[in-house]
Scaffold this active site. Structure first.
Site, short mmCIF file in Angstrom:
data_model
loop_
_atom_site.label_atom_id
_atom_site.label_comp_id
_atom_site.label_asym_id
_atom_site.label_seq_id
_atom_site.Cartn_x
_atom_site.Cartn_y
_atom_site.Cartn_z
N LYS A 124 0.85 -1.21 0.00
CA LYS A 124 0.00 0.00 0.00
C LYS A 124 0.88 1.24 0.00
O LYS A 124 1.99 1.22 0.53
CB LYS A 124 -0.86 0.01 1.27
CG LYS A 124 -2.02 -0.97 1.21
CD LYS A 124 -3.26 -0.30 0.68
CE LYS A 124 -4.28 -1.23 0.08
NZ LYS A 124 -4.65 -2.40 0.82
N HIS A 137 12.59 -2.79 -3.46
CA HIS A 137 11.86 -2.88 -4.73
C HIS A 137 12.53 -3.94 -5.60
O HIS A 137 13.77 -3.96 -5.70
CB HIS A 137 11.87 -1.52 -5.43
CG HIS A 137 11.06 -1.51 -6.68
ND1 HIS A 137 9.68 -1.45 -6.66
CD2 HIS A 137 11.41 -1.59 -7.98
CE1 HIS A 137 9.23 -1.49 -7.91
NE2 HIS A 137 10.26 -1.58 -8.73
N ILE A 193 2.17 4.62 1.33
CA ILE A 193 2.24 5.21 2.68
C ILE A 193 1.74 6.66 2.60
O ILE A 193 2.24 7.44 1.78
CB ILE A 193 3.73 5.20 3.16
CG1 ILE A 193 4.26 3.77 3.24
CG2 ILE A 193 3.90 5.93 4.46
CD1 ILE A 193 3.78 2.96 4.41
C1 GAR Z 1 9.34 -8.73 -2.77
O1 GAR Z 1 9.81 -9.22 -3.99
C2 GAR Z 1 9.44 -7.21 -2.73
O2 GAR Z 1 10.56 -6.71 -3.40
C3 GAR Z 1 8.17 -6.82 -3.44
O3 GAR Z 1 7.20 -7.69 -2.94
C4 GAR Z 1 7.84 -8.95 -2.63
C5 GAR Z 1 7.45 -9.34 -1.22
O4 GAR Z 1 7.90 -10.62 -0.92
N1 GAR Z 1 7.85 -5.44 -3.21
C6 GAR Z 1 7.34 -4.66 -4.14
O5 GAR Z 1 7.03 -5.04 -5.25
C7 GAR Z 1 7.14 -3.20 -3.72
N2 GAR Z 1 6.90 -2.37 -4.85
P1 GAR Z 1 7.97 -11.13 0.58
O6 GAR Z 1 6.60 -10.83 1.22
O7 GAR Z 1 8.23 -12.59 0.47
O8 GAR Z 1 9.08 -10.40 1.28
#
Ligand code: GAR
Length: 203
Positions: A88, A106, A90
């Site tokens: 989400k 990211h 912030i």
């Molecule tokens: C991760 O790959 C993170 O980089 C991404 O969500 C995934 C969460 O995995 N974040 C984004 O895309 C933010 N824009 P996790 O819950 O196993 O850590």
């Protein structure tokens, strides 16, 4: 001792990586915050007896507002907020309350493949469709614009031979699990500085 809060929305593998890889003598996770009540990340936090908070910008039973969350995290003396798969946006008032104290991971090499709607597998699909030959992970400060804050650290991975976005996701996730604990530990060691408008990581 660095006191951190980790924000999550799902699987929680980055939360687990921080928990397992950053020495307990350096970092304490004093809160896990989520916008989802049932997810693997919350299961993990409960298993490890880390206090959990649910946050929402709408009024919902068992969820607190971002205003209340600011108070809670200040009361806990949190030094750093780590967005580890928190999906989400912030709110601005929250960013103002913790200036230069919120970081995000990211799953691509910013400033490419970021912005609204660029999360999880959508990022890897965009990278795959672009035919880029490298991807990677970026840890950056969070400001009021999606994926826009200053870059703290990045790692690249070769994706020349991949056959699917899922394969990119797998390679990038491995790197994330190294990069995020590394950065959190550097914060704990007080080795992250901003000088001449650039973020430096000291040895
Ligand atoms: C991760 O790959 C993170 O980089 C991404 O969500 C995934 C969460 O995995 N974040 C984004 O895309 C933010 N824009 P996790 O819950 O196993 O850590």
């Amino acid at each position: 001792m660095l006191n951190i809060a980790v924000f999550v929305s799902g699987r929680g593998s980055n939360l687990r990586a921080i928990y397992e890889k950053v020495p307990k003598s350096k970092v304490v996770i004093s809160a896990v915050v989520s916008d989802k009540k049932d997810c693997k990340a919350i299961e993990f936090a409960k298993e490890k007896n880390i206090p959990v908070y649910f946050v929402s910008s709408k009024e919902k039973e068992d969820f607190i507002s971002y205003f209340k969350l600011i108070d809670e995290l200040k009361r806990l003396n949190v030094d750093l907020i780590v967005l580890a798969g928190f999906l989400k946006k912030i709110p601005d008032e929250f960013v103002d309350a913790f200036e230069n104290k919120i970081i995000n991971i990211h799953p691509a090499l910013l400033p490419s493949f970021g912005g609204k709607g660029m999360y999880g597998i959508y990022v890897h699909q965009a990278v795959f469709n672009s035919s880029a030959k490298v991807s990677g992970a970026t840890v950056h400060f969070v400001d009021k614009i999606y994926d826009n804050g200053k870059i703290i650290a990045q790692r690249a991975v070769d994706i020349e031979d991949v056959k699917s976005p899922e394969e990119i996701a797998e390679r990038v996730l491995k790197i994330e699990h190294e990069l995020l604990p590394y950065v959190v530990e550097k914060f704990a060691d007080n080795k992250i500085k901003i000088e001449n408008n650039r973020v430096l990581i000291l040895e």
